[in-house]
Design a protein around this motif. Structure first.
Motif, PDB file in Angstrom:
ATOM      1  N   PRO A  12       0.823  -1.221   0.000  1.00  0.00           N
ATOM      2  CA  PRO A  12       0.000   0.000   0.000  1.00  0.00           C
ATOM      3  C   PRO A  12       0.853   1.265   0.000  1.00  0.00           C
ATOM      4  CG  PRO A  12      -0.838  -1.580   1.587  1.00  0.00           C
ATOM      5  CD  PRO A  12       0.428  -2.155   1.054  1.00  0.00           C
ATOM      6  N   LEU A  13       1.980   1.235   0.719  1.00  0.00           N
ATOM      7  CA  LEU A  13       2.814   2.430   0.803  1.00  0.00           C
ATOM      8  C   LEU A  13       3.488   2.739  -0.538  1.00  0.00           C
ATOM      9  CD1 LEU A  13       3.069   4.179   3.283  1.00  0.00           C
ATOM     10  CD2 LEU A  13       5.298   3.148   3.742  1.00  0.00           C
ATOM     11  N   GLU A  14       3.931   1.682  -1.261  1.00  0.00           N
ATOM     12  CA  GLU A  14       4.541   1.882  -2.588  1.00  0.00           C
ATOM     13  C   GLU A  14       3.505   2.455  -3.565  1.00  0.00           C
ATOM     14  OE1 GLU A  14       7.920  -1.666  -2.708  1.00  0.00           O
ATOM     15  OE2 GLU A  14       5.829  -2.128  -3.188  1.00  0.00           O
ATOM     16  N   ALA A  15       2.290   1.930  -3.467  1.00  0.00           N
ATOM     17  CA  ALA A  15       1.220   2.414  -4.353  1.00  0.00           C
ATOM     18  C   ALA A  15       0.941   3.888  -4.100  1.00  0.00           C
ATOM     19  CB  ALA A  15      -0.054   1.590  -4.141  1.00  0.00           C
ATOM     20  N   LEU A  16       0.920   4.252  -2.815  1.00  0.00           N
ATOM     21  CA  LEU A  16       0.660   5.648  -2.467  1.00  0.00           C
ATOM     22  C   LEU A  16       1.793   6.550  -2.955  1.00  0.00           C
ATOM     23  CD1 LEU A  16      -1.170   7.693  -0.991  1.00  0.00           C
ATOM     24  CD2 LEU A  16       0.143   7.244   1.091  1.00  0.00           C
ATOM     25  N   THR A  17       3.038   6.073  -2.814  1.00  0.00           N
ATOM     26  CA  THR A  17       4.188   6.861  -3.272  1.00  0.00           C
ATOM     27  C   THR A  17       4.094   7.141  -4.771  1.00  0.00           C
ATOM     28  OG1 THR A  17       5.460   5.702  -1.583  1.00  0.00           O
ATOM     29  CG2 THR A  17       6.710   7.003  -3.167  1.00  0.00           C
ATOM     30  N   LEU A  18       3.778   6.071  -5.538  1.00  0.00           N
ATOM     31  CA  LEU A  18       3.628   6.219  -6.999  1.00  0.00           C
ATOM     32  C   LEU A  18       2.524   7.217  -7.335  1.00  0.00           C
ATOM     33  CD1 LEU A  18       3.870   2.724  -8.715  1.00  0.00           C
ATOM     34  CD2 LEU A  18       5.104   4.806  -9.304  1.00  0.00           C
ATOM     35  N   TYR A  19       1.422   7.082  -6.614  1.00  0.00           N
ATOM     36  CA  TYR A  19       0.282   7.972  -6.853  1.00  0.00           C
ATOM     37  C   TYR A  19       0.687   9.425  -6.615  1.00  0.00           C
ATOM     38  CZ  TYR A  19      -4.181  10.312  -5.990  1.00  0.00           C
ATOM     39  OH  TYR A  19      -5.224  11.202  -6.019  1.00  0.00           O
ATOM     40  N   LEU A  20       1.392   9.641  -5.498  1.00  0.00           N
ATOM     41  CA  LEU A  20       1.771  11.020  -5.161  1.00  0.00           C
ATOM     42  C   LEU A  20       2.765  11.593  -6.169  1.00  0.00           C
ATOM     43  CD1 LEU A  20       2.029  10.714  -1.265  1.00  0.00           C
ATOM     44  CD2 LEU A  20       0.349  12.044  -2.567  1.00  0.00           C
ATOM     45  N   GLU A  21       3.602  10.735  -6.711  1.00  0.00           N
ATOM     46  CA  GLU A  21       4.568  11.206  -7.714  1.00  0.00           C
ATOM     47  C   GLU A  21       3.859  11.736  -8.969  1.00  0.00           C
ATOM     48  OE1 GLU A  21       8.355   8.546  -6.410  1.00  0.00           O
ATOM     49  OE2 GLU A  21       7.332   7.988  -8.285  1.00  0.00           O
ATOM     50  N   ASN A  22       2.666  11.214  -9.205  1.00  0.00           N
ATOM     51  CA  ASN A  22       1.922  11.626 -10.382  1.00  0.00           C
ATOM     52  C   ASN A  22       0.955  12.774 -10.126  1.00  0.00           C
ATOM     53  OD1 ASN A  22       2.394   9.835 -12.890  1.00  0.00           O
ATOM     54  ND2 ASN A  22       2.555   8.481 -11.136  1.00  0.00           N
ATOM     55  N   ARG A  23       0.880  13.204  -8.872  1.00  0.00           N
ATOM     56  CA  ARG A  23      -0.020  14.319  -8.556  1.00  0.00           C
ATOM     57  C   ARG A  23       0.805  15.557  -8.260  1.00  0.00           C
ATOM     58  NH1 ARG A  23      -5.515  13.665  -6.960  1.00  0.00           N
ATOM     59  NH2 ARG A  23      -5.327  15.884  -6.472  1.00  0.00           N
ATOM     60  N   LYS A  24       1.038  16.330  -9.320  1.00  0.00           N
ATOM     61  CA  LYS A  24       1.894  17.518  -9.164  1.00  0.00           C
ATOM     62  C   LYS A  24       1.335  18.480  -8.125  1.00  0.00           C
ATOM     63  CE  LYS A  24       4.031  17.550 -13.713  1.00  0.00           C
ATOM     64  NZ  LYS A  24       3.140  16.950 -14.730  1.00  0.00           N
ATOM     65  N   ASP A  25      -0.014  18.526  -8.055  1.00  0.00           N
ATOM     66  CA  ASP A  25      -0.646  19.475  -7.137  1.00  0.00           C
ATOM     67  C   ASP A  25      -0.458  19.094  -5.670  1.00  0.00           C
ATOM     68  OD1 ASP A  25      -4.018  18.171  -7.291  1.00  0.00           O
ATOM     69  OD2 ASP A  25      -2.149  17.249  -7.945  1.00  0.00           O
ATOM     70  N   LEU A  26      -0.050  17.849  -5.410  1.00  0.00           N
ATOM     71  CA  LEU A  26       0.105  17.406  -4.014  1.00  0.00           C
ATOM     72  C   LEU A  26       1.565  17.327  -3.581  1.00  0.00           C
ATOM     73  CD1 LEU A  26      -2.606  14.566  -3.867  1.00  0.00           C
ATOM     74  CD2 LEU A  26      -2.796  16.907  -3.039  1.00  0.00           C
ATOM     75  N   GLN A  27       2.492  17.822  -4.436  1.00  0.00           N
ATOM     76  CA  GLN A  27       3.929  17.671  -4.139  1.00  0.00           C
ATOM     77  C   GLN A  27       4.304  18.244  -2.770  1.00  0.00           C
ATOM     78  OE1 GLN A  27       6.177  15.689  -5.902  1.00  0.00           O
ATOM     79  NE2 GLN A  27       4.149  15.206  -6.709  1.00  0.00           N
ATOM     80  N   ASP A  28       3.718  19.377  -2.408  1.00  0.00           N
ATOM     81  CA  ASP A  28       4.057  20.020  -1.126  1.00  0.00           C
ATOM     82  C   ASP A  28       3.646  19.170   0.079  1.00  0.00           C
ATOM     83  OD1 ASP A  28       3.259  23.366  -2.320  1.00  0.00           O
ATOM     84  OD2 ASP A  28       5.050  22.103  -2.538  1.00  0.00           O
TER      85      ASP A  28
END
Ligand SMILES: [Mn+2]
Length: 409
Positions: free
Chosen positions: A374-390
């Protein structure tokens, strides 16, 4: 010796960006194009040039309405009457049907209008100009169908057709070059897509895409200047200038793809064999302005949109406004107020792009053998969400905490 080189007049196009001028009954865009064409002719007369070269594409197609043909003719008539020789080169938009139907410019040949030469075929024209003899090698728009026989292309792949086509052009051009008289200046006048050229509107205007001509065919010491037509963006393809290989570009903006291009014509000074200088003379083309606004994250879409419009110079410009908006925001837009804000534009279009949901970004493909924690999936997801980088660090830390709590100790 002075030569004026202009190209891609496309008289009668861009009407959708204009309106009827109540004083003349004509489309304002026809008047824009005619104004710039008449400036070219004025300059040719004022500069007392030896020759005018028009590098092709007179109208949007080969059968323009008679009043547009007349408007074109009445401008070039001024050169003919002043005794300035003019060469009309046939472009792709001037041909009726390749090889058969004639061209929109053929009538000048048929009538034998003095001082006007229509170049419909590959040929060299030796012109006795005011200050001496000039040789113009004319290379009109060519397609494989015009140069190759059915036998030659039977069963050939597209790449083979291209190779045969270029070979043929090279042979024909070589023959013309060999017949040139070296003591007189020579100009290649061609309507073609040259390799390395940056294209604008012409990419969309051409129905059948032609082949690119390698620059090596054009850069020849026998030529003092290469006058090109077809590409609407003015450019010199040979910075070494041995010879200059110049697209004059269109005289007016044909559409929004030419928004950022300067428009004009070229004045060429031939001081002697291989001693050539040229200058680009700008024309007062009508400004085109694109206003693109994303309103999906705005708290006050109307205000955001109005301030985006206010920031641009839209006076007498052809304007397009494109805004992205969410369905629930649409009621906040006051169209009447927008019309008011845009009223000083020459013409404008408003286009709303409704965004039904925020674009979903796709996760990278994971091979079938792989499973993600689950943590790897979340990391990948966040990498693709430019708006959530901060927030990425905080979210991952919080997720870690939650996962640890839920796992049986
Ligand atoms: Mn063209």
């Amino acid at each position: 010796m002075k030569v004026l080189h202009l190209s891609d007049i496309h008289l009668g196009s861009s009407f959708n960006h204009g309106k009827i001028n109540p004083a003349t009954g004509r489309n304002t865009r026809l008047e824009d194009f005619l104004r710039n064409l008449s400036i070219c002719i004025d300059e040719a007369l004022r500069e007392e040039v030896d020759l005018v070269l028009f590098a092709g594409d007179a109208f949007p197609n080969s059968t323009p309405p008679p009043y547009i043909q007349s408007a074109f003719a009445s401008q070039f008539r001024r050169l003919a009457e002043a005794g300035i020789p003019t060469v009309f080169l046939v472009g792709n938009h001037d041909q009726h049907s390749p090889g058969e139907g004639g061209t929109s410019l053929s009538i000048y040949n048929t009538l034998g209008v003095p001082n006007i030469i229509v170049a419909e075929k590959i040929a060299t024209h030796t012109i006795s100009a005011k200050s001496g003899i000039l040789q113009v090698v004319a290379l009109p728009w060519l397609t494989p169908k015009l140069l190759l026989t059915k036998e030659e292309t039977a069963g050939a792949t597209l790449a083979e057709v291209e190779r045969l086509f270029l070979q043929k052009i090279q042979v024909i051009l070589e023959a013309e070059i060999r017949r040139l008289q070296p003591q007189h200046p020579a100009i290649l006048l061609a309507h073609l897509m040259a390799e390395k050229a940056t294209v604008g509107a012409e990419r969309y205007l051409s129905v059948g895409k032609g082949f690119c001509i390698p620059l090596s065919l054009l850069i020849r010491p026998e030529f003092d200047y290469v006058a090109l037509g077809h590409v609407h963006k003015h450019q010199n393809l040979n910075p070494q200038n041995n010879p200059p290989v110049v697209y004059a570009g269109s005289i007016e903006r044909v559409d929004f793809s030419e928004e950022n291009e300067e428009k004009g014509f070229v004045l060429v000074h031939i001081r002697g064999k291989n001693q050539v200088e040229w200058e680009f003379r700008p024309l007062p083309a009508r400004p085109f302005v694109t206003i693109e606004v994303d309103l999906t994250t705005s708290n006050n879409p109307q205000k955001t949109l109005l301030s985006a419009i206010a920031q641009k110079k839209i006076h007498e410009a052809v304007v397009r406004v494109i805004y992205r908006i969410r369905p629930e925001q649409q009621d906040t837009i006051n169209i009447k107020q927008l019309h008011q804000a845009l009223s000083e534009a020459h013409s404008y279009t408003l286009k709303a792009e409704t965004v039904t949901h925020l674009d979903r970004t796709r996760l990278p493909e994971i091979g079938t053998g792989n499973t993600l924690t689950p943590l790897e999936a979340l990391t990948l997801y966040l990498e693709n969400r430019k708006d959530l980088q901060d927030l990425k660090g905080d979210i991952l830390a919080a997720a870690k905490q939650l996962l640890e709590k839920s796992l049986p100790s």
